[in-house]
Design a protein around this motif. Sequence first.
Motif, PDB file in Angstrom:
ATOM      1  N   LEU A   1       0.735  -1.226   0.101  1.00  0.00           N
ATOM      2  CA  LEU A   1       0.208   0.038   0.069  1.00  0.00           C
ATOM      3  C   LEU A   1       1.500   1.096   0.266  1.00  0.00           C
ATOM      4  N   MET A   2       1.984   1.421   0.590  1.00  0.00           N
ATOM      5  CA  MET A   2       2.975   2.184   0.858  1.00  0.00           C
ATOM      6  C   MET A   2       3.697   2.985  -0.410  1.00  0.00           C
ATOM      7  N   THR A   3       3.859   1.549  -1.544  1.00  0.00           N
ATOM      8  CA  THR A   3       3.657   2.119  -2.373  1.00  0.00           C
ATOM      9  C   THR A   3       3.292   1.734  -3.784  1.00  0.00           C
ATOM     10  N   GLY A   4       2.162   1.749  -3.829  1.00  0.00           N
ATOM     11  CA  GLY A   4       0.920   2.873  -4.507  1.00  0.00           C
ATOM     12  C   GLY A   4       0.051   0.728  -5.177  1.00  0.00           C
ATOM     13  N   ASN A   5       0.633  -0.451  -4.484  1.00  0.00           N
ATOM     14  CA  ASN A   5      -0.210  -1.424  -4.525  1.00  0.00           C
ATOM     15  C   ASN A   5      -0.879  -2.081  -4.046  1.00  0.00           C
ATOM     16  N   VAL A   6      -2.524  -1.759  -4.514  1.00  0.00           N
ATOM     17  CA  VAL A   6      -3.657  -2.172  -4.134  1.00  0.00           C
ATOM     18  C   VAL A   6      -4.506  -3.831  -4.434  1.00  0.00           C
ATOM     19  N   SER A   7      -3.249  -4.335  -5.150  1.00  0.00           N
ATOM     20  CA  SER A   7      -3.945  -5.850  -5.574  1.00  0.00           C
ATOM     21  C   SER A   7      -4.224  -6.462  -4.575  1.00  0.00           C
ATOM     22  N   MET A   8      -5.272  -6.874  -5.071  1.00  0.00           N
ATOM     23  CA  MET A   8      -5.648  -8.115  -4.524  1.00  0.00           C
ATOM     24  C   MET A   8      -5.366  -9.310  -4.714  1.00  0.00           C
ATOM     25  N   LYS A   9      -5.676 -10.878  -3.432  1.00  0.00           N
ATOM     26  CA  LYS A   9      -5.258 -12.476  -3.802  1.00  0.00           C
ATOM     27  C   LYS A   9      -5.851 -12.438  -3.420  1.00  0.00           C
ATOM     28  N   ILE A  10      -6.301 -13.568  -3.769  1.00  0.00           N
ATOM     29  CA  ILE A  10      -7.352 -15.005  -4.114  1.00  0.00           C
ATOM     30  C   ILE A  10      -6.645 -16.323  -4.241  1.00  0.00           C
ATOM     31  N   SER A  11      -7.067 -16.203  -2.488  1.00  0.00           N
ATOM     32  CA  SER A  11      -6.567 -18.043  -2.156  1.00  0.00           C
ATOM     33  C   SER A  11      -7.722 -19.079  -3.068  1.00  0.00           C
ATOM     34  N   LYS A  12      -7.144 -20.512  -2.722  1.00  0.00           N
ATOM     35  CA  LYS A  12      -7.726 -21.419  -3.597  1.00  0.00           C
ATOM     36  C   LYS A  12      -9.351 -20.947  -4.429  1.00  0.00           C
ATOM     37  N   VAL A  13      -8.422 -20.423  -6.048  1.00  0.00           N
ATOM     38  CA  VAL A  13      -9.928 -19.877  -6.150  1.00  0.00           C
ATOM     39  C   VAL A  13     -10.852 -21.100  -6.405  1.00  0.00           C
ATOM     40  N   LYS A  14     -11.669 -20.594  -6.858  1.00  0.00           N
ATOM     41  CA  LYS A  14     -12.956 -21.243  -7.462  1.00  0.00           C
ATOM     42  C   LYS A  14     -13.669 -21.494  -8.771  1.00  0.00           C
ATOM     43  N   VAL A  15     -14.036 -22.002  -9.523  1.00  0.00           N
ATOM     44  CA  VAL A  15     -15.049 -21.303 -10.132  1.00  0.00           C
ATOM     45  C   VAL A  15     -15.738 -20.225 -10.361  1.00  0.00           C
ATOM     46  N   SER A  16     -16.637 -20.808  -8.929  1.00  0.00           N
ATOM     47  CA  SER A  16     -17.492 -19.598  -8.541  1.00  0.00           C
ATOM     48  C   SER A  16     -17.274 -17.654  -8.512  1.00  0.00           C
ATOM     49  N   ASP A  17     -15.714 -17.985  -8.323  1.00  0.00           N
ATOM     50  CA  ASP A  17     -15.065 -17.091  -8.044  1.00  0.00           C
ATOM     51  C   ASP A  17     -14.897 -15.322  -9.841  1.00  0.00           C
ATOM     52  N   THR A  18     -15.842 -16.875 -10.604  1.00  0.00           N
ATOM     53  CA  THR A  18     -15.272 -15.833 -11.598  1.00  0.00           C
ATOM     54  C   THR A  18     -16.165 -14.768 -11.283  1.00  0.00           C
ATOM     55  N   GLY A  19     -15.948 -13.368 -12.113  1.00  0.00           N
ATOM     56  CA  GLY A  19     -16.833 -12.566 -12.712  1.00  0.00           C
ATOM     57  C   GLY A  19     -15.972 -11.144 -12.115  1.00  0.00           C
ATOM     58  N   ARG A  20     -16.542 -10.004 -12.421  1.00  0.00           N
ATOM     59  CA  ARG A  20     -15.887  -8.702 -12.279  1.00  0.00           C
ATOM     60  C   ARG A  20     -15.614  -8.161 -11.040  1.00  0.00           C
TER      61      ARG A  20
END
Length: 167
Positions: free
Chosen positions: A4-23
């Motif tokens: 965050l201090m360097t401007g990185n606001v990425s999100m990590k999703i662990s154990k991805v499932k098909v239901s995580d599909t979306g915008r």
Amino acid sequence: MDGLMTGNVSMKISKVKVSDTGRYQCALPSLQKEASIQLIVGQSDMIGSDKPVTVTVGDNVILPCHLEPPLDMTTETVEWKRDEEFVHVSQHEKDYLDLQDENFRGRTSLFYEEMIRGNISLKLTNVTELDAGSYTCNVPKLQSQVRRGFINLTVEPMGGQTDDTSK
């Protein structure tokens, strides 16, 4: 949080499932900035056999087909064909054999207890020379690039071993 201090606001999703599909949307209201990304989660690929399966007339054979990574197939339609002939059709762990080619009647089965682990291999009993050919396993509703597995079955006649005693 470290980024965050360097401007990185990425999100990590662990154990991805098909239901995580979306915008997914990231908004920084204080900076009046936002971005969105479309996540598409693929499903399993169908794996047959890259080498021919060889069997002797009269024996039983298992034509291998499974999903990688494993996916529960107990509620899906599974179709096995040789060329365009239906060899075996199953849905919800029940056999639907009214479309089955008569040459395969009473000689095919799936391993229903293994379908939860993505194993949709076909057992063919009392193999005849007419069974030789190219087989496909198919799950029509599978949302992946590889929806069919291919297996070539080679059938050898009984007593195929020769005894060369003449010299």
